[in-house]
Design an enzyme around this catalytic site. Structure first.
Site, PDB file in Angstrom:
ATOM      1  N   GLU A 107      20.901  -4.611   1.726  1.00 36.60           N
ATOM      2  CA  GLU A 107      21.500  -5.319   0.603  1.00 36.60           C
ATOM      3  C   GLU A 107      22.029  -6.697   0.968  1.00 36.60           C
ATOM      4  O   GLU A 107      22.247  -7.528   0.101  1.00 36.60           O
ATOM      5  CB  GLU A 107      22.570  -4.472  -0.096  1.00 36.60           C
ATOM      6  CG  GLU A 107      23.704  -4.008   0.794  1.00 36.60           C
ATOM      7  CD  GLU A 107      23.477  -2.658   1.452  1.00 36.60           C
ATOM      8  OE1 GLU A 107      24.410  -1.844   1.472  1.00 36.60           O
ATOM      9  OE2 GLU A 107      22.389  -2.407   1.986  1.00 36.60           O
ATOM     10  N   ARG A 151      26.811   5.181  12.029  1.00 34.65           N
ATOM     11  CA  ARG A 151      27.602   6.291  11.495  1.00 34.65           C
ATOM     12  C   ARG A 151      26.797   7.579  11.328  1.00 34.65           C
ATOM     13  O   ARG A 151      27.381   8.654  11.249  1.00 34.65           O
ATOM     14  CB  ARG A 151      28.311   5.863  10.213  1.00 34.65           C
ATOM     15  CG  ARG A 151      29.452   4.882  10.499  1.00 34.65           C
ATOM     16  CD  ARG A 151      30.170   4.415   9.256  1.00 34.65           C
ATOM     17  NE  ARG A 151      29.302   3.769   8.301  1.00 34.65           N
ATOM     18  CZ  ARG A 151      28.985   2.477   8.295  1.00 34.65           C
ATOM     19  NH1 ARG A 151      29.475   1.679   9.213  1.00 34.65           N
ATOM     20  NH2 ARG A 151      28.190   1.977   7.379  1.00 34.65           N
TER      21      ARG A 151
END
Length: 192
Positions: free
Chosen positions: A116, A79
């Site tokens: 994460e 992105r």
């Protein structure tokens, strides 16, 4: 109140809208348990689908480096690629992609990192930046800082001067800034 510049094609438009950060934030969709259980994904596709919001998000990120001449704008896969090329054109700079391992067709340098929900490796072409190049790094989201931190390490290993790291969204509770070796870190929208 001052007018803020917004980039559109090859010209500058001047829009007066102090509510733009709130409009951007309102457009972001929360997707629970994506890409795995326990993750609350911030989906920016509604921003991308709206020309005004897309233009505003690019302009807001670009404005985090208003008076600095730079040689390259680096976008992180995937992105970051949405924002970085347009910002590069605005700044009169080149665009450089940092990609996931195995996606670049020539000689690369690589850096592993934690995120994460796992581990990954990113790569950059060995000749993407030159020693002394002033570089702005761009991505859509700062979470743990693993990806951006790895990208900064790659750029510095090639001799680049990383002058700014900018994001559309920051999940500030995850302290991602701590993983990035740069004093000039910006985000347009912050979530705790």
């Amino acid at each position: 109140m001052p007018l803020r510049p917004y980039f559109a094609c090859n010209s500058l438009l001047y829009l007066f809208d102090d509510d733009m950060p709130e409009k951007l934030q309102a457009a972001i969709r929360d997707v629970p348990d994506f890409p795995q259980p326990g993750i609350l994904f911030k989906d920016i596709t509604p921003i991308l689908a709206d020309p005004e919001l897309l233009q505003a998000s690019i302009s807001e990120i670009s404005a985090t480096l208003p008076h600095q001449n730079i040689d390259k704008v680096v976008g992180i896969d995937a992105r970051g690629f949405i924002f970085a090329p347009t910002i590069a054109l605005q700044k009169g700079a080149g665009f450089v992609p940092v990609r996931k391992k195995g996606k670049l067709p020539w000689k690369t340098k690589s850096q592993s990192y934690s995120l994460e929900y796992g581990e990954n490796v990113i790569e950059i072409h060995e000749d993407a930046v030159q020693p002394g190049d002033k570089v702005m790094l761009v991505d859509d989201l700062l979470a743990t800082g693993g990806t951006a931190g790895a990208a900064v390490k790659l750029l510095k290993a090639l001799g680049a001067d990383v002058v700014c790291v900018s994001f559309l969204i920051e999940l500030s509770a995850l302290n991602g800034r701590d993983a990035i070796e740069c004093d000039n870190i910006h985000s347009i929208l912050q979530y705790s």
